[in-house]
Design a protein around this motif. Structure first.
Motif, mmCIF file in Angstrom:
data_model
loop_
_atom_site.group_PDB
_atom_site.id
_atom_site.type_symbol
_atom_site.label_atom_id
_atom_site.label_comp_id
_atom_site.label_asym_id
_atom_site.label_seq_id
_atom_site.Cartn_x
_atom_site.Cartn_y
_atom_site.Cartn_z
ATOM 1 N N THR A 64 -4.701 5.929 4.345
ATOM 2 C CA THR A 64 -4.424 5.069 5.360
ATOM 3 C C THR A 64 -4.344 3.850 5.264
ATOM 4 O O THR A 64 -3.387 2.846 5.656
ATOM 5 C CB THR A 64 -5.344 5.355 6.432
ATOM 6 N N PHE A 65 -5.092 3.158 4.167
ATOM 7 C CA PHE A 65 -5.240 1.700 3.952
ATOM 8 C C PHE A 65 -4.300 1.440 3.059
ATOM 9 O O PHE A 65 -3.506 0.275 3.306
ATOM 10 C CB PHE A 65 -6.455 1.494 3.222
ATOM 11 N N LEU A 66 -3.869 2.336 2.289
ATOM 12 C CA LEU A 66 -2.839 1.910 1.146
ATOM 13 C C LEU A 66 -1.466 2.210 1.832
ATOM 14 O O LEU A 66 -0.434 1.742 1.146
ATOM 15 C CB LEU A 66 -3.095 2.712 -0.021
ATOM 16 N N GLN A 67 -1.131 2.687 2.552
ATOM 17 C CA GLN A 67 0.276 2.923 3.271
ATOM 18 C C GLN A 67 1.079 1.856 3.421
ATOM 19 O O GLN A 67 2.472 1.606 2.909
ATOM 20 C CB GLN A 67 0.001 3.896 4.694
ATOM 21 N N PRO A 68 0.421 0.683 4.094
ATOM 22 C CA PRO A 68 1.651 -0.380 4.222
ATOM 23 C C PRO A 68 1.700 -1.213 2.971
ATOM 24 O O PRO A 68 2.799 -1.760 2.807
ATOM 25 C CB PRO A 68 0.621 -1.073 5.234
ATOM 26 N N VAL A 69 0.702 -1.024 2.031
ATOM 27 C CA VAL A 69 0.789 -1.882 0.717
ATOM 28 C C VAL A 69 1.926 -1.046 0.033
ATOM 29 O O VAL A 69 2.674 -1.533 -0.449
ATOM 30 C CB VAL A 69 -0.576 -1.671 0.126
ATOM 31 N N VAL A 70 1.931 0.097 -0.170
ATOM 32 C CA VAL A 70 2.856 0.749 -0.760
ATOM 33 C C VAL A 70 4.381 0.649 -0.182
ATOM 34 O O VAL A 70 5.411 0.305 -0.969
ATOM 35 C CB VAL A 70 2.676 2.407 -0.383
ATOM 36 N N CYS A 71 4.295 0.743 1.121
ATOM 37 C CA CYS A 71 5.532 0.291 1.899
ATOM 38 C C CYS A 71 6.079 -1.138 1.210
ATOM 39 O O CYS A 71 7.610 -1.250 1.075
ATOM 40 C CB CYS A 71 5.543 0.293 3.391
ATOM 41 N N VAL A 72 5.296 -2.097 1.306
ATOM 42 C CA VAL A 72 5.820 -3.551 0.782
ATOM 43 C C VAL A 72 6.089 -3.530 -0.419
ATOM 44 O O VAL A 72 7.175 -4.125 -1.125
ATOM 45 C CB VAL A 72 4.473 -4.441 0.938
ATOM 46 N N LEU A 73 5.613 -2.665 -1.584
ATOM 47 C CA LEU A 73 5.929 -2.548 -2.839
ATOM 48 C C LEU A 73 7.333 -1.790 -3.120
ATOM 49 O O LEU A 73 8.133 -2.328 -3.883
ATOM 50 C CB LEU A 73 4.784 -1.538 -3.496
ATOM 51 N N LEU A 74 7.558 -0.992 -2.229
ATOM 52 C CA LEU A 74 8.754 -0.101 -2.176
ATOM 53 C C LEU A 74 9.683 -0.969 -1.838
ATOM 54 O O LEU A 74 10.892 -0.915 -2.258
ATOM 55 C CB LEU A 74 8.769 1.083 -1.360
ATOM 56 N N VAL A 75 9.688 -1.901 -0.759
ATOM 57 C CA VAL A 75 10.781 -2.861 -0.042
ATOM 58 C C VAL A 75 10.805 -3.699 -1.592
ATOM 59 O O VAL A 75 12.095 -4.229 -1.859
ATOM 60 C CB VAL A 75 10.187 -3.667 0.908
#
Length: 339
Positions: free
Chosen positions: A213-224
Motif C-alpha cells: 500500500t505504501f509503495l504503490q504511489p511510489v512505483v507509479c511515479v517511477l513508471l511514469v
C-alpha cells in the motif's frame, strides 16, 4: 538493455500485484457470512459525526430514519460554523429519537474514516506525550491511527457483514483531489516502514500488505519517469540501429504484448468474481464490462501519484474537506474548498 530492465521491472511489479490480488480474491470468495440475527432484540444507536454539513445533514437523517425506523440517531457536531446544529435541533424537535451532541472544535469527531470505530482509551494512550494519536499534518489520520494502534499491540478487526454507504463524487476535479490526497498520505507513511518491519504485532502477510500500500504511489511515479526514457531510447535505437531494433521487436515484441494483456486479466477477472458473488442477477457480459472499467479506472493512479509527489516536493501538505455535491459554493474557509 534499458528496455529489458524496464520490462523486467514491470514483470516483477506485476507479480507483486498478482500475489496481492490472489490473496484478496481468496479472502473475498471464501468469506462465510455470519448467521443472520434478529435486529428487534437490540436497541440500535447510530452515530453520525459531522462538521459543517448543513447541505446534507437533513437528508442523512431522513435516510437513516427511513431505513431504521426505531433507531436512536446521535449527531456528533464538531462545532460547525454553518446551520448544521440548527437543522439537527429542528429534526430532533420532530423526532424524539434524534439527539445532538455538541463538541468544541477539536479537528476530529473521533470516528476516523468511514465505518471505523476506535476505543477512546486506546486513542488516549496513543496521544500521551504528544496530545494527539496521529501527527498534526497527517493527510490520512485514520490510517495512521490504525497503524499506531497495531504497532502498540491493539487488535484490529474487520467485520465482513457491515457496509458503509457514502456520497459518490460526480466531479472529476474533486475525485482527483481526493485521490491525490490519499496518494500523498501513502507517501507520508513511508516513514512507518522500519517500524512495521520490526514490529512483532504484524504477520509476514500483514507487513507485505502494508508495504504494498505504501509503495504503490511510489512505483507509479517511477513508471511514469521510466516510460518516456524507455520510449526515447527505443526511438533512438530504431533510428540509429534499425536492424537491432527489428531483432528486438521480433524477440520480445510478443512477450511485451502478452505481459500487457496479462496485467489486465486480474482486474477483468475481478468483475466476474464480483458479479458471481454479489450480483448474480446481472449478466456475464456486465461482469466483464465491470472488470474492463476497473482496469481503465486504475490508470488514474499514475496521475494522482505524480500530483502527490509534486505536492510533497513543494511542501504542500494542507487540504480542505471535499465539497459535498449539494454544496454549490464554499461554505466557509477552509471547509468545502477544492485543493
Amino acid at each position: 538493455m534499458v528496455s529489458l530492465a524496464l520490462l523486467a521491472y514491470m514483470m516483477v511489479d506485476f507479480g507483486r500485484f498478482l500475489l496481492y490480488w490472489a490473496g484478496s480474491a481468496h479472502a473475498f470468495r471464501h468469506n462465510r457470512p455470519a448467521e443472520p440475527g434478529d435486529p428487534d432484540v437490540f436497541q440500535w444507536h447510530l452515530v453520525v459525526p459531522c462538521r459543517d454539513e448543513d447541505a446534507v445533514i437533513t437528508a442523512t437523517l431522513d435516510g437513516l430514519r427511513a431505513s431504521t425506523p426505531r433507531a436512536h440517531l446521535w449527531v456528533v457536531d464538531d462545532d460547525s460554523d454553518d446551520r448544521t446544529r440548527e437543522l439537527v435541533l429542528e429534526a430532533a424537535a420532530r423526532d424524539p429519537r434524534i439527539h445532538l451532541v455538541q463538541r468544541r472544535r477539536t479537528g476530529s469527531v473521533g470516528l476516523g474514516g468511514n465505518g471505523q470505530f476506535v476505543r477512546l482509551t486506546a486513542l488516549d494512550e496513543l496521544g500521551r506525550g504528544t496530545g494527539a494519536p496521529w501527527p498534526e499534518r497527517a493527510l490520512l489520520e485514520d490510517y495512521e491511527s490504525g497503524l499506531e494502534l497495531r504497532l502498540a499491540g491493539y487488535r484490529l478487526t474487520h467485520v465482513h457483514e457491515t457496509r458503509v454507504s457514502q456520497e459518490g463524487l460526480v466531479s472529476v476535479r474533486r475525485f482527483l483531489t481526493q485521490r491525490t490526497r490519499w496518494a500523498q498520505g501513502n507517501m507520508q507513511r513511508l516513514r512507518y516502514n522500519p517500524r512495521v518491519l520490526r514490529s512483532p504485532h504484524y504477520t509476514l502477510a500483514g507487513k507485505a500488505e502494508v508495504l504494498y500500500t505504501f509503495l504503490q504511489p511510489v512505483v507509479c511515479v517511477l513508471l511514469v519517469l521510466l516510460t518516456p526514457v524507455s520510449l526515447g531510447i527505443s526511438l533512438a535505437t530504431r533510428i540509429c540501429y534499425p536492424q537491432d531494433a527489428a531483432v528486438f521487436e521480433q524477440r520480445f515484441g510478443l512477450l511485451m504484448l502478452i505481459a500487457f494483456v496479462i496485467a489486465a486479466l486480474p482486474l477483468v477477472r475481478w468483475g466476474a468474481v464480483y458479479r458471481t458473488s454479489v450480483r448474480p442477477e446481472r449478466s456475464r457480459r456486465t461482469g466483464l464490462l465491470w472488470g474492463l472499467l476497473l482496469w481503465l479506472y486504475t490508470y488514474h493512479l499514475f496521475v494522482v501519484a505524480v500530483r502527490a509527489a509534486v505536492r510533497l516536493l513543494l511542501g504542500r501538505n494542507g487540504w480542505a474537506k471535499t465539497r459535498r455535491n449539494a454544496e454549490l459554493t464554499a461554505v466557509g474557509a477552509p471547509t468545502a474548498l477544492e485543493a
